[in-house]
Motif scaffolding. Structure first.
Motif, PDB file in Angstrom:
ATOM      1  N   ILE A  27       0.880  -1.177   0.000  1.00 61.27           N
ATOM      2  CA  ILE A  27       0.000   0.000   0.000  1.00 61.27           C
ATOM      3  C   ILE A  27       0.917   1.226   0.000  1.00 61.27           C
ATOM      4  N   ASN A  28       1.459   1.521  -1.152  1.00 57.47           N
ATOM      5  CA  ASN A  28       2.436   2.602  -1.305  1.00 57.47           C
ATOM      6  C   ASN A  28       1.859   3.722  -2.175  1.00 57.47           C
ATOM      7  N   TYR A  29       2.698   4.685  -2.479  1.00 59.66           N
ATOM      8  CA  TYR A  29       2.252   5.840  -3.268  1.00 59.66           C
ATOM      9  C   TYR A  29       1.660   5.397  -4.605  1.00 59.66           C
ATOM     10  N   LYS A  30       2.341   4.489  -5.286  1.00 62.96           N
ATOM     11  CA  LYS A  30       1.901   4.058  -6.614  1.00 62.96           C
ATOM     12  C   LYS A  30       0.509   3.437  -6.563  1.00 62.96           C
ATOM     13  N   LEU A  31       0.268   2.554  -5.601  1.00 66.74           N
ATOM     14  CA  LEU A  31      -1.036   1.903  -5.483  1.00 66.74           C
ATOM     15  C   LEU A  31      -2.113   2.903  -5.084  1.00 66.74           C
ATOM     16  N   LEU A  32      -1.794   3.782  -4.151  1.00 69.66           N
ATOM     17  CA  LEU A  32      -2.780   4.775  -3.711  1.00 69.66           C
ATOM     18  C   LEU A  32      -3.146   5.729  -4.848  1.00 69.66           C
ATOM     19  N   LYS A  33      -2.169   6.090  -5.669  1.00 71.47           N
ATOM     20  CA  LYS A  33      -2.450   6.946  -6.832  1.00 71.47           C
ATOM     21  C   LYS A  33      -3.351   6.207  -7.828  1.00 71.47           C
ATOM     22  N   GLU A  34      -3.100   4.941  -8.016  1.00 73.02           N
ATOM     23  CA  GLU A  34      -3.935   4.121  -8.892  1.00 73.02           C
ATOM     24  C   GLU A  34      -5.371   4.080  -8.372  1.00 73.02           C
ATOM     25  N   CYS A  35      -5.514   3.939  -7.066  1.00 70.86           N
ATOM     26  CA  CYS A  35      -6.850   3.909  -6.455  1.00 70.86           C
ATOM     27  C   CYS A  35      -7.543   5.262  -6.589  1.00 70.86           C
ATOM     28  N   TYR A  36      -6.782   6.335  -6.396  1.00 70.31           N
ATOM     29  CA  TYR A  36      -7.343   7.672  -6.580  1.00 70.31           C
ATOM     30  C   TYR A  36      -7.910   7.813  -7.992  1.00 70.31           C
ATOM     31  N   ASP A  37      -7.146   7.396  -8.988  1.00 67.03           N
ATOM     32  CA  ASP A  37      -7.575   7.529 -10.382  1.00 67.03           C
ATOM     33  C   ASP A  37      -8.850   6.735 -10.662  1.00 67.03           C
ATOM     34  N   GLU A  38      -9.011   5.601 -10.015  1.00 70.50           N
ATOM     35  CA  GLU A  38     -10.151   4.727 -10.279  1.00 70.50           C
ATOM     36  C   GLU A  38     -11.442   5.202  -9.621  1.00 70.50           C
ATOM     37  N   LEU A  39     -11.340   5.939  -8.541  1.00 74.99           N
ATOM     38  CA  LEU A  39     -12.535   6.335  -7.802  1.00 74.99           C
ATOM     39  C   LEU A  39     -13.379   7.326  -8.592  1.00 74.99           C
ATOM     40  N   ASP A  40     -14.691   7.172  -8.467  1.00 73.49           N
ATOM     41  CA  ASP A  40     -15.646   8.042  -9.148  1.00 73.49           C
ATOM     42  C   ASP A  40     -15.775   9.354  -8.375  1.00 73.49           C
ATOM     43  N   GLY A  41     -15.483  10.445  -9.053  1.00 71.92           N
ATOM     44  CA  GLY A  41     -15.556  11.750  -8.398  1.00 71.92           C
ATOM     45  C   GLY A  41     -16.957  12.272  -8.198  1.00 71.92           C
ATOM     46  N   ASN A  42     -17.961  11.594  -8.753  1.00 69.00           N
ATOM     47  CA  ASN A  42     -19.354  12.054  -8.639  1.00 69.00           C
ATOM     48  C   ASN A  42     -20.104  11.399  -7.481  1.00 69.00           C
TER      49      ASN A  42
END
Length: 432
Positions: A27-42
């Protein structure tokens, strides 16, 4: 999926007994950034009201701070905001809405846990799984009834499954293949984070809140180790056909013999009691259903065979055009009424919008309805829904003025102009 998580999934598949002792560091920066990108902003926001766009304004700083908190074990998830949405039976379903940053961490944990446990889940589990849908579940159920020796159906419903799972059961399930104390501690913190509703904070040793990103996989783990595996063991000593089909907290069990159906039902009640759960007795039924049900019902003076509801459809015994036994489906009365009421509430609230905007949304709603309910043998139900939508459109658009502004002929022209989709079957139950 990152390469390392993909590797974990491969190991879990190739070596079913493998226990993972050091995965928290993934659970590092790379994975957290990937999760951020996947989450729906709406999606709805949590208690802190932070949106995806707001988090983006200092994304690098935010993620680095988050990584540091995770490394130092100082990260603690915030309570989730509880919202209630209406259910088809008129009751309310509580959903837990986490803060956006907590959603990022939940998604990261979910990726790790799924990589380990997904290969272990059986093919008769369909809820919240990658590349498995409600339609896949219905197709498998159809095969189990038509293609196997099914003569009895246990339509089983667990009372408040998501709300009543003991946290220790979840942790025990996780610990079968995860011995990383840091990851287990983090998951336990999420389970104990609690709920905030109308300014009141509550926490419990039970439940994995619906609406949480992490809840589905945790619920599936308990379902697999607590119930599915239990039924699989019963199947080993049975003399007739037995199968369980599971979607989230709903289960359908198929049996060849009534005696084994009754035995399994009684054993499951005892098993659920051990797990701190119970069947919703008013929703759980054992019925005769299958290729001989119609003949037996007529011979015993019971009329037509009983039906059962599953995943929004009423399943009933019928025959093909060649006279062979067939299971057929139609939209359940409860779901049909719910969908009509939802459309009625929407058109009532939005009837003053420009006509083109209304029709664009109506097209999406009709298409979405056909995509799910447009399944083999359900033409009558989706056609009925289409005409109910048209009549509601006429009624509420005519209320935009003081007099009737459109006649039925006018609406026929409007429907043609906006090219509203007509009912059609989208899913063939026999195509796997």
């Amino acid at each position: 999926m990152t390469t390392k998580i993909a590797r974990i999934s491969q190991i879990a598949k190739e070596r079913p007994q493998e226990v993972f002792t050091s995965i928290y560091h993934l659970i590092n920066y790379k994975l957290l950034k990937e999760c951020y990108d996947e989450l729906d902003g709406n999606k709805a926001t949590g208690l802190d009201k932070v949106t995806k766009d707001m988090y983006l304004m200092e994304l690098d700083i935010n993620l680095n701070k988050l990584v540091n908190k995770l490394k130092t074990k100082s990260y603690k998830p915030s309570p989730a905001r509880k919202v209630n949405i209406p259910k088809a039976n008129g009751k309310l379903r509580g959903l837990a809405i986490a803060n956006f940053e907590d959603k990022i961490v939940q998604l990261a944990i979910k990726k790790l846990v799924e990589a380990i446990f997904e290969p272990k889940f059986t093919n008769n589990m369909f809820g919240f799984r990658t590349n498995k849908s409600c339609h896949d579940c219905l197709k498998y159920l159809n095969f189990c009834i038509e293609g196997r020796n099914t003569s009895f159906i246990l339509d089983a419903d667990i009372k408040g499954y998501f709300d009543n799972i003991n946290h220790e059961l979840i942790m025990k399930g996780l610990e079968t293949h995860i011995k990383d104390t840091n990851l287990l501690r983090l998951i336990r913190r999420f389970l104990r984070a609690g709920i905030m509703e109308n300014g009141k904070y509550t926490t419990s040793e039970y439940g994995t809140p619906q609406g949480s990103i992490l809840s589905p996989v945790l619920a599936n783990i308990v379902m697999y180790y607590g119930i599915i595996s239990f039924v699989e063991n019963i199947k080993k000593s049975s003399r007739g056909y037995i199968e369980i089909i599971n979607y989230a907290d709903d289960m359908i069990l198929c049996f060849q013999y009534k005696s084994e159906a009754e035995y399994t039902y009684n054993q499951l009640k005892l098993r659920l009691k051990q797990l701190g759960l119970e069947f919703a007795e008013d929703k759980t039924r054992l019925i005769e259903f299958g290729r001989f049900a119609e003949e037996n019902s007529k011979r015993n003076g019971r009329g037509k065979p009983e039906t059962f509801d599953f995943l929004g459809f009423t399943h009933y015994c019928s025959k093909s055009s060649k006279g062979k036994f067939r299971v057929k489906r139609k939209t359940s009365k409860k779901k049909f009424k719910q969908k009509v009421q939802e459309f009625k509430a929407w058109i009532k609230e939005n009837r003053t919008l420009p006509l083109a905007e209304i029709m664009t949304t109506v097209k999406k709603k009709l298409t979405g309805h056909y995509n799910y309910y447009g399944i083999t043998d359900n033409t009558i139900s989706i056609t009925k829904y289409y005409y109910r939508v048209i009549m509601l459109l006429m009624r509420w658009l005519n209320r935009r003025g003081q007099r009737r502004s459109h006649r039925y002929k006018d609406y026929t022209n409007i429907i043609k102009f906006f090219d509203l989709p007509t009912p059609r079957i989208k899913v063939n139950i026999y195509v796997i």
